[in-house]
Scaffold this motif. Structure first.
Motif, PDB file in Angstrom:
ATOM      1  N   ILE A   5     -86.250  19.223  76.367  1.00 15.21           N
ATOM      2  CA  ILE A   5     -87.559  19.475  76.957  1.00 15.21           C
ATOM      3  C   ILE A   5     -87.490  19.023  78.413  1.00 15.21           C
ATOM      4  O   ILE A   5     -87.310  17.848  78.701  1.00 15.21           O
ATOM      5  CB  ILE A   5     -88.675  18.695  76.225  1.00 15.21           C
ATOM      6  CG1 ILE A   5     -88.636  18.944  74.714  1.00 15.21           C
ATOM      7  CG2 ILE A   5     -90.037  19.016  76.831  1.00 15.21           C
ATOM      8  CD1 ILE A   5     -88.834  20.368  74.296  1.00 15.21           C
ATOM      9  N   ARG A   6     -87.592  19.985  79.307  1.00 10.37           N
ATOM     10  CA  ARG A   6     -87.576  19.651  80.736  1.00 10.37           C
ATOM     11  C   ARG A   6     -88.968  19.203  81.141  1.00 10.37           C
ATOM     12  O   ARG A   6     -89.956  19.820  80.758  1.00 10.37           O
ATOM     13  CB  ARG A   6     -87.120  20.850  81.542  1.00 10.37           C
ATOM     14  CG  ARG A   6     -85.662  21.203  81.265  1.00 10.37           C
ATOM     15  CD  ARG A   6     -85.244  22.493  81.949  1.00 10.37           C
ATOM     16  NE  ARG A   6     -85.851  22.606  83.266  1.00 10.37           N
ATOM     17  CZ  ARG A   6     -85.182  22.761  84.398  1.00 10.37           C
ATOM     18  NH1 ARG A   6     -83.883  22.843  84.388  1.00 10.37           N
ATOM     19  NH2 ARG A   6     -85.807  22.867  85.550  1.00 10.37           N
ATOM     20  N   VAL A   7     -89.033  18.102  81.898  1.00  8.86           N
ATOM     21  CA  VAL A   7     -90.304  17.493  82.269  1.00  8.86           C
ATOM     22  C   VAL A   7     -90.389  17.383  83.785  1.00  8.86           C
ATOM     23  O   VAL A   7     -89.447  16.942  84.439  1.00  8.86           O
ATOM     24  CB  VAL A   7     -90.430  16.081  81.643  1.00  8.86           C
ATOM     25  CG1 VAL A   7     -91.768  15.459  81.998  1.00  8.86           C
ATOM     26  CG2 VAL A   7     -90.245  16.139  80.133  1.00  8.86           C
ATOM     27  N   PRO A  20     -92.474  11.044  78.157  1.00 13.06           N
ATOM     28  CA  PRO A  20     -92.530  10.931  76.698  1.00 13.06           C
ATOM     29  C   PRO A  20     -91.214  10.364  76.172  1.00 13.06           C
ATOM     30  O   PRO A  20     -90.134  10.694  76.670  1.00 13.06           O
ATOM     31  CB  PRO A  20     -92.729  12.380  76.238  1.00 13.06           C
ATOM     32  CG  PRO A  20     -93.389  13.047  77.399  1.00 13.06           C
ATOM     33  CD  PRO A  20     -92.800  12.393  78.613  1.00 13.06           C
ATOM     34  N   ARG A  21     -91.343   9.482  75.163  1.00 12.98           N
ATOM     35  CA  ARG A  21     -90.121   8.923  74.587  1.00 12.98           C
ATOM     36  C   ARG A  21     -90.391   8.435  73.171  1.00 12.98           C
ATOM     37  O   ARG A  21     -91.518   8.101  72.817  1.00 12.98           O
ATOM     38  CB  ARG A  21     -89.552   7.814  75.444  1.00 12.98           C
ATOM     39  CG  ARG A  21     -90.292   6.522  75.409  1.00 12.98           C
ATOM     40  CD  ARG A  21     -89.466   5.408  76.064  1.00 12.98           C
ATOM     41  NE  ARG A  21     -90.100   4.152  75.788  1.00 12.98           N
ATOM     42  CZ  ARG A  21     -90.428   3.265  76.696  1.00 12.98           C
ATOM     43  NH1 ARG A  21     -90.153   3.488  77.956  1.00 12.98           N
ATOM     44  NH2 ARG A  21     -91.006   2.146  76.344  1.00 12.98           N
ATOM     45  N   LEU A  59     -97.960  15.491  83.713  1.00 13.84           N
ATOM     46  CA  LEU A  59     -96.710  16.190  83.402  1.00 13.84           C
ATOM     47  C   LEU A  59     -96.922  17.684  83.190  1.00 13.84           C
ATOM     48  O   LEU A  59     -97.995  18.133  82.807  1.00 13.84           O
ATOM     49  CB  LEU A  59     -96.099  15.618  82.117  1.00 13.84           C
ATOM     50  CG  LEU A  59     -95.844  14.118  82.064  1.00 13.84           C
ATOM     51  CD1 LEU A  59     -95.348  13.721  80.686  1.00 13.84           C
ATOM     52  CD2 LEU A  59     -94.873  13.698  83.148  1.00 13.84           C
ATOM     53  N   ARG A  60     -95.860  18.414  83.414  1.00 10.70           N
ATOM     54  CA  ARG A  60     -95.692  19.807  82.984  1.00 10.70           C
ATOM     55  C   ARG A  60     -94.360  19.829  82.251  1.00 10.70           C
ATOM     56  O   ARG A  60     -93.433  19.111  82.642  1.00 10.70           O
ATOM     57  CB  ARG A  60     -95.657  20.758  84.178  1.00 10.70           C
ATOM     58  CG  ARG A  60     -96.993  20.854  84.896  1.00 10.70           C
ATOM     59  CD  ARG A  60     -96.866  21.740  86.133  1.00 10.70           C
ATOM     60  NE  ARG A  60     -98.095  21.733  86.880  1.00 10.70           N
ATOM     61  CZ  ARG A  60     -98.915  22.784  86.982  1.00 10.70           C
ATOM     62  NH1 ARG A  60     -98.609  23.921  86.390  1.00 10.70           N
ATOM     63  NH2 ARG A  60    -100.023  22.703  87.677  1.00 10.70           N
ATOM     64  N   ILE A  61     -94.277  20.624  81.189  1.00 10.25           N
ATOM     65  CA  ILE A  61     -93.042  20.640  80.419  1.00 10.25           C
ATOM     66  C   ILE A  61     -92.551  22.061  80.201  1.00 10.25           C
ATOM     67  O   ILE A  61     -93.324  23.019  80.267  1.00 10.25           O
ATOM     68  CB  ILE A  61     -93.199  19.924  79.054  1.00 10.25           C
ATOM     69  CG1 ILE A  61     -94.261  20.594  78.188  1.00 10.25           C
ATOM     70  CG2 ILE A  61     -93.530  18.458  79.271  1.00 10.25           C
ATOM     71  CD1 ILE A  61     -94.378  19.997  76.794  1.00 10.25           C
ATOM     72  N   GLU A  62     -91.251  22.169  79.977  1.00 12.35           N
ATOM     73  CA  GLU A  62     -90.608  23.441  79.653  1.00 12.35           C
ATOM     74  C   GLU A  62     -89.949  23.280  78.289  1.00 12.35           C
ATOM     75  O   GLU A  62     -89.007  22.501  78.133  1.00 12.35           O
ATOM     76  CB  GLU A  62     -89.565  23.805  80.702  1.00 12.35           C
ATOM     77  CG  GLU A  62     -88.863  25.117  80.426  1.00 12.35           C
ATOM     78  CD  GLU A  62     -87.824  25.438  81.490  1.00 12.35           C
ATOM     79  OE1 GLU A  62     -86.722  25.867  81.110  1.00 12.35           O
ATOM     80  OE2 GLU A  62     -88.121  25.238  82.690  1.00 12.35           O
ATOM     81  N   ILE A  63     -90.488  24.008  77.317  1.00 14.32           N
ATOM     82  CA  ILE A  63     -89.993  23.959  75.947  1.00 14.32           C
ATOM     83  C   ILE A  63     -89.086  25.167  75.736  1.00 14.32           C
ATOM     84  O   ILE A  63     -89.455  26.284  76.094  1.00 14.32           O
ATOM     85  CB  ILE A  63     -91.176  23.999  74.959  1.00 14.32           C
ATOM     86  CG1 ILE A  63     -92.121  22.828  75.235  1.00 14.32           C
ATOM     87  CG2 ILE A  63     -90.695  23.996  73.517  1.00 14.32           C
ATOM     88  CD1 ILE A  63     -93.469  22.962  74.582  1.00 14.32           C
ATOM     89  N   PRO A  99    -100.421  22.162  83.313  1.00 15.31           N
ATOM     90  CA  PRO A  99    -100.512  20.718  83.118  1.00 15.31           C
ATOM     91  C   PRO A  99    -100.664  20.366  81.642  1.00 15.31           C
ATOM     92  O   PRO A  99    -101.338  21.072  80.890  1.00 15.31           O
ATOM     93  CB  PRO A  99    -101.768  20.325  83.898  1.00 15.31           C
ATOM     94  CG  PRO A  99    -102.071  21.470  84.791  1.00 15.31           C
ATOM     95  CD  PRO A  99    -101.495  22.688  84.153  1.00 15.31           C
ATOM     96  N   LEU A 100    -100.059  19.261  81.248  1.00 15.61           N
ATOM     97  CA  LEU A 100    -100.173  18.752  79.885  1.00 15.61           C
ATOM     98  C   LEU A 100    -101.321  17.751  79.857  1.00 15.61           C
ATOM     99  O   LEU A 100    -101.230  16.671  80.444  1.00 15.61           O
ATOM    100  CB  LEU A 100     -98.863  18.087  79.453  1.00 15.61           C
ATOM    101  CG  LEU A 100     -98.852  17.375  78.106  1.00 15.61           C
ATOM    102  CD1 LEU A 100     -99.208  18.332  76.981  1.00 15.61           C
ATOM    103  CD2 LEU A 100     -97.485  16.760  77.859  1.00 15.61           C
TER     104      LEU A 100
END
Length: 155
Positions: A5-7, A20-21, A59-63, A99-100
């Protein structure tokens, strides 16, 4: 293969707030933290009883395609304070890049303060299967049939 997951942090986000972890080796969910805009970092966000708030994570994420992220409540916040998600579980699709935010609701009796950096939810990464839907004139028979809510008993 473990999905990656790119953040990316928003320009305004505090880089001192953890990404996130997973908090333990057996954890299914990665904790997500509130990353509040500078003007809210000192006092936080006050969530009155029965109120909802979209809490930013910065954050923004790439799933990866073929996966989703499910956003779920944290059990400790739910038990101790009545804090949950208004749309649990929330789903983040692999093609979303915005945005998350986490849509929290206070089901408790007291106001709750969401502080900058607080763990507010957990993220589960799961594979996705897309079905094909077909119109049908009849459906296959089962022992349960059309029995709905509560039709299979208490236990």
């Amino acid at each position: 293969m473990v999905p990656v997951i790119r953040v990316m942090r928003e320009d305004w986000a505090d880089p001192a707030v953890d990404l996130p972890r997973y908090e333990t080796v057996g954890a299914a969910g990665a904790d997500i933290r509130a990353n509040l805009p500078p003007d809210l970092r000192v006092e936080g966000i006050v969530l009155a009883p029965m109120a909802r708030a979209l809490v930013p994570t910065g954050l923004r994420i790439e799933i990866p395609e073929g996966y989703e992220a499910q956003i779920r409540p944290r059990s400790g916040l739910a038990l101790k304070h009545g804090i949950s998600l208004a749309n649990t579980p929330g789903t983040i699709d692999s093609d979303y890049r915005g945005p998350l935010g986490v849509l929290l609701i206070n089901l408790g009796a007291e106001p709750f303060v969401i502080a900058h950096g607080d763990r507010i939810a957990q993220m589960i990464v799961a594979p996705v299967v897309q079905a094909r839907f077909e119109a049908a004139g009849t459906l296959g028979e089962t022992a349960r049939g059309a029995g709905g809510f509560g039709s299979t008993g208490r236990s």
